[in-house]
Design an enzyme around this catalytic site. Structure first.
Site, PDB file in Angstrom:
ATOM      1  N   GLY A 293       0.821  -1.199   0.000  1.00  0.00           N
ATOM      2  CA  GLY A 293       0.000   0.000   0.000  1.00  0.00           C
ATOM      3  C   GLY A 293       0.860   1.256   0.000  1.00  0.00           C
ATOM      4  O   GLY A 293       1.980   1.271  -0.525  1.00  0.00           O
ATOM      5  N   SER A 294       0.371   2.299   0.639  1.00  0.00           N
ATOM      6  CA  SER A 294       0.984   3.622   0.503  1.00  0.00           C
ATOM      7  C   SER A 294       2.350   3.765   1.156  1.00  0.00           C
ATOM      8  O   SER A 294       3.065   4.733   0.867  1.00  0.00           O
ATOM      9  CB  SER A 294       0.038   4.691   1.062  1.00  0.00           C
ATOM     10  OG  SER A 294      -1.128   4.778   0.262  1.00  0.00           O
TER      11      SER A 294
END
Length: 642
Positions: A293-294
């Site tokens: 993810g981020s």
């Protein structure tokens, strides 16, 4: 019948020849036995006469970086049998089997001379004090109690997956106990003496004593105090979110030294038999692979800055999405952030901005940096069970794959890989090899025998780029999506992450891994912490679940490390953290899929209930404003309500 003299002489000659042959054979045999087989036969005689008693060495202790014991030894009794001295084997076996809770025939077989192996009895090694007292009271001839040792874990389950455990003979089976078994195990000693068939010392015999050599003490990079902070946060996350699992790592980003590491579920090392194999065999921080993810955006940012394809002060317009090869990749803020700088792209975790960074780099350069940062390959940490992770084959990377990779989707990494990569991004650009074993010392003199030197794998980005990355990530915590990790008086940098879980090549509805990676002080990092929660049942996102845990670990650790508070750095009060969030206007999520929700509203304080693909209800309703600290509850289902 009279025999002639000639016949008599012939017979005498034959007998003489036979006698000479037999005598020669006897002399030859005696010479062969004396000269050739003599040493071996003498050794066999000594073996029959000599009795040898082994003296086991003490296994080396395992200590943290400050000398606090993590694993030591404790004395326990073990039963030893001398078969020749056992007067009634059947009765002896019967009485022993009851106390040891073993089959009588197995004990009987073990205490008979022919079947005896190392004088050991089934169930007789490392017995409890209570059992030892009962056996001693029986006063059985030929049965003795001897001293033995077993591993002692004074902190219970603390760092269990790192430490590992030993078997019944103190041999390392998992973790550091197995990896460094030759150093920890030592060399056994013995005393030998001539004895008769009943084991009694023969008159005039001499004893030969060889002293055991104890194993070396091993000092780790772990700080038991920081480890305790990690254990505390892991336990609290389990209670609060009932996740499938949760993990955390703390590291010195400058050296690669692991300051703490743990996961849940965990186990008690000296009772490992009571746990499923997958619990004690899987060290999640180095074994588990998933889409990051981020948090992966840090790599994209570092690469883009190092290649000069972006500047933090340049402008960028975010309408809430970016079209890539006919596919719309959305920002978490559906209406978009509008005009913003690239620094604000990082602060806001704006997907379109990071897709643009990836496009400017192009796939060859982006993936070159991904590999330089260590992804797709084991870090080489000195622990068992590390996985490689998985990257796209460059030939199969199209515009969409390039875009999703830029914000951490479509790649599979391990937590330890993320730690090593982010450490390189903030420590001046050096990829360091993580390690746990710091040094080995003599258990008696405490002299240092060996030491692990920090290993630089490669220079990934420039020091100037690393300075910019640290500043941007500090801004994320002070002004952006990582605001839950902000600590008054300390400069903290970090990044949130929320990723939908993948199983058998498909994204799983309603199941996410939320994470946060943070470091401090932002201008001179002393500690880097990663925290990930797998499938929290009361679902929120990385900035709301993992960030507070990282904040707690970092704040406690900095105080423990005597890092003073300061007044410089980016001020949270001056640079407001996402002003649109206090209060937050609730968007309309009814009818959207959960995958859209998690990618579009990454930073909203969501709590999810129910199962299904679609959001069928929400509270508060769309348009209502909630104050900071409030929750937005959504309910999932397979069909929309009419």
């Amino acid at each position: 019948m009279r025999v002639s003299n000639a016949t008599v002489r012939r017979r005498i000659f034959v007998v003489l020849i036979i006698g000479i042959v037999l005598y020669s054979a006897l002399i030859t045999r005696l010479g062969y036995v004396q000269l050739v087989e003599g040493p071996g036969l003498a050794q066999m005689a000594d073996d029959l006469l000599n009795r040898e008693i082994d003296f086991k060495p003490n296994r080396g202790r395992i200590l943290d970086r400050s000398g606090n014991e993590l694993v030591s030894n404790m004395s326990v009794p073990t039963i030893v049998a001398v078969p020749a001295q056992i007067k009634n084997p059947t009765e002896t076996a019967k009485q022993l089997s009851v106390i040891l809770e073993q089959k009588e025939e197995d004990v009987l077989k073990a205490i008979t001379k022919k079947a005896m192996s190392n004088n050991q009895i089934p169930g007789g090694k490392k017995i409890s004090v209570e059992k030892a007292k009962k056996i001693q009271e029986l006063n059985l001839p030929g049965i003795y109690l001897a001293g033995d040792t077993k591993r002692f874990y004074p902190n219970g389950t603390m760092a269990a997956h790192i430490l590992g455990f030993t078997g019944i003979d103190n041999q390392g089976l998992t973790g550091l106990e197995k990896i460094y078994d030759p150093f920890l195990n030592g060399t056994k000693g013995h005393i030998s003496y001539p004895s008769d068939a009943k084991g009694r010392v023969m008159p005039g015999g001499s004893e030969d004593y060889v002293a055991p050599v104890n194993g070396m003490d091993m000092y780790l990079t772990l700080d038991s105090t920081i480890q305790s902070f990690i254990e505390r946060e892991l336990d609290q996350a389990v209670v609060a979110y009932q996740p499938d699992d949760v993990l955390a790592i703390a590291m010195d980003p400058k050296t690669g030294e692991i300051l703490g590491m743990g996961s849940r579920p965990t186990f008690q090392p000296d009772q490992y038999q009571n746990y499923p194999v997958e619990v004690y065999n899987r060290n999640l921080p180095i074994w588990k692979t998933y889409e990051p993810g981020s948090t992966f955006k840090i790599v994209t940012l570092a690469a883009a800055l190092n290649e000069g394809v972006i500047k933090l002060d340049e402008g960028f317009y975010d309408p809430g999405f970016i079209n890539v090869a006919g596919k719309r990749l959305r920002c978490w803020k559906r209406q978009g952030h509008g005009q913003e700088s690239m620094l604000e792209v990082v602060e806001n975790s704006c997907n379109p901005g990071f897709v643009t960074m990836g496009q400017r780099l192009q796939k060859e350069r982006l993936f070159e940096y991904i590999k330089k940062f260590g992804f797709g390959k084991k870090t080489g940490i000195d622990l068992i069970g590390e996985e490689n992770g998985l990257l796209f084959n460059l030939n199969r990377v199209g515009p969409v794959e390039l875009g999703t990779t830029s914000f951490g989707q479509g790649v599979s990494v391990t937590p330890i890989q993320q730690m090593a990569a982010v450490a390189a991004a903030i420590n001046g650009g050096k990829l360091m090899k993580p390690f746990v074993a710091k040094e080995w010392r003599d258990g008696i003199t405490h002299d240092v025998i060996g030491r692990t030197v920090p290993t630089e794998v490669r220079q990934v980005i420039s020091k100037d780029t690393s300075d910019k990355v640290r500043y941007a990530l500090e801004s994320v915590v002070a002004r952006g999506t990582g605001n839950k990790a902000y600590i008054e008086g300390y400069r903290v940098g970090g990044k949130t992450g929320t990723a939908q879980k993948v199983k058998n090549g498909r994204y799983m509805d309603g199941e996410y891994i939320v994470s946060f990676i943070g470091f401090a002080p932002a201008d001179d990092p002393q500690i880097l912490v990663y925290f990930a929660v797998d499938n929290p049942k009361a679902l929120a996102f990385g900035g709301l679940i993992a960030a507070p845990s990282v904040k707690s670990i970092i704040e406690s650790s900095l105080q423990h490390m005597n890092v003073p508070k300061r007044k410089d750095g980016i001020s949270k009060e001056i640079n407001k953290a996402l002003g649109e969030r206090s209060p937050i206007e609730v968007p309309n999520m009814v009818g959207q899929t959960m995958q859209d929700v998690v990618t579009t509203y990454e930073t909203l304080p969501l709590v999810v209930s129910g199962k299904g693909k679609y959001v069928i209800a929400q509270s508060p309703a769309a348009g209502v404003k909630i104050e900071e600290g409030g929750k937005i509850r959504i309910h999932l289902g397979d069909k929309l309500n009419n």
